[in-house]
Design a protein around this motif. Structure first.
Motif, PDB file in Angstrom:
ATOM      1  N   ALA A 192       0.830  -1.203   0.000  1.00 48.70           N
ATOM      2  CA  ALA A 192       0.000   0.000   0.000  1.00 48.70           C
ATOM      3  C   ALA A 192       0.869   1.259   0.000  1.00 48.70           C
ATOM      4  O   ALA A 192       0.536   2.256  -0.652  1.00 48.70           O
ATOM      5  N   SER A 224      -2.761  -7.619  -2.206  1.00 47.09           N
ATOM      6  CA  SER A 224      -2.753  -6.226  -1.757  1.00 47.09           C
ATOM      7  C   SER A 224      -2.741  -5.270  -2.943  1.00 47.09           C
ATOM      8  O   SER A 224      -3.418  -4.231  -2.928  1.00 47.09           O
ATOM      9  N   GLU A 228      -5.600  -2.537  -3.352  1.00 44.20           N
ATOM     10  CA  GLU A 228      -5.272  -1.109  -3.374  1.00 44.20           C
ATOM     11  C   GLU A 228      -5.667  -0.469  -4.709  1.00 44.20           C
ATOM     12  O   GLU A 228      -6.067   0.702  -4.754  1.00 44.20           O
TER      13      GLU A 228
END
Length: 362
Positions: A192, A224, A228
């Protein structure tokens, strides 16, 4: 022909024995055994005299004999099931082992390290080591998304620490259950941070050149990235991951394929430093300026990233400290502590000259 005197000089010195210590100290062999193994049965003065004689003779305990008698082997195991060719160029494991060794050296504990071809061979090695009492516990690296090792360790009763992420819940049950602790870093938050940096610069076509498929941390990073991207409203077709074997060769080849696409990425995230340097080199060879037309980010910082031209933006983490943490957790298990899940320090992103805004209109 070797002279008798020369042969004698070449003959290895005989290791001192308990009998040698007993003879010089003027005590029985049983008294020596009590003193050297911290057992009652000898006075404090006699214990001190025996230990002084043992030091003078250079005596060391035979770890194999101690293991067979039920005592600790004073040795921990570390097996790496990865292509051997990828180890010479990747600094992560060298730093990890240096941290592990720093802790073990202070405890006079050895590290038995072996590289194997696959997970089946790794599991077979655990069985042999435990049957032969070669190790007191193991450090398990590269947790898999579908990992047979926790169940095997449970069956063997072999204490272990999983490095890099949970492979299974900590075991519960009778005292004979194995001890499995975990030390991990939050790959999702680290990804992130990278996406924040690239998105704020204006990038919308971002590709992640990942490591080996099937590894738990690879899966977490890929997940992730997708999460994101969705959160930022990015097109999933333009923000994606491709897997490799971590080598510079596959990192370079993946970069070539991406740059040949009709709409090439404006930023690439590489899962290690050597792939990032290889990718930047491919771009330079094609006359693609970094970061003018392509931004490059390395997941792991290293001297390679700092001396590259331009210096590469990278995630910075204390990998040796991560190794120290893992070794300390395993020693704590062996000393009777409870199994734990411990999160390491979150890596921080170090922006350097390899990242900048995307070309105008991209």
């Amino acid at each position: 022909m070797t002279a008798p005197g020369e042969a004698a000089r070449r003959k290895p010195a005989r290791r001192p024995t308990i009998k040698d210590i007993a003879r010089r100290a003027g005590v029985s062999e049983s008294a020596v055994s009590f003193a050297l193994n911290d057992r009652p049965g000898v006075s404090a003065d006699t214990r001190a005299r025996i230990r002084k004689v043992a030091d003078e003779l250079g005596w060391q305990a035979n770890s194999a004999a101690r293991a067979l008698s039920g005592e600790r082997a004073d040795c921990l195991g570390l097996v790496l099931a990865r292509p051997a060719r990828t180890l010479g160029v990747e600094s992560f494991f060298l730093q990890l082992v240096s941290g592990i060794q720093e802790v073990l050296s202070a405890r006079r504990t050895a590290l038995l390290f072996q590289v194997v071809e696959d997970l089946d061979t790794e599991c077979a090695l655990y069985r042999r080591w435990w049957a032969e009492r070669r190790v007191d516990g193991v450090l398990v690296v590269d947790p898999r998304t579908d990992d047979p090792r926790p169940a095997l360790l449970a069956a063997l009763g072999l204490p272990a620490v999983a490095i890099g992420g949970p492979t299974a819940p900590a075991p519960t049950g009778p005292p004979t259950a194995p001890l499995l602790s975990t030390v991990w870093a939050d790959d999702a938050k680290a990804m992130a941070r990278i996406l924040d940096h690239l998105h704020d610069l204006g990038h919308r076509r971002i590709v992640h050149i990942a490591g080996l498929p099937g590894l738990a941390h690879t899966a977490r990073r890929i997940h992730s990235l997708r999460t994101e991207a969705v959160r930022r409203g990015l097109d999933a077709r333009q923000v994606r991951s491709v897997t490799t074997d971590y080598s510079d060769a596959e990192g370079a080849e993946a970069t070539r394929r991406l740059l040949d696409a009709a709409a090439p990425p404006t930023a690439i995230i590489y899962d290690n430093d050597v792939m990032a340097v290889a990718g930047a080199s491919v771009a330079a060879g094609r006359g693609i300026p970094v970061p003018g037309r392509l931004s490059v980010v390395a997941w792991d910082d290293s001297p390679l990233c700092r001396v590259a031209h331009p210096p590469l933006t990278a995630l910075v983490r204390d990998t040796a400290g991560f190794g120290r943490l893992a070794a300390g957790e395993l020693l704590a298990l062996l000393d009777g502590g409870p199994p734990r899940t411990v999160e390491g320090e979150l890596p921080h992103l170090e922006p350097r000259e390899s990242t900048g805004p995307p070309p105008h209109g991209n």
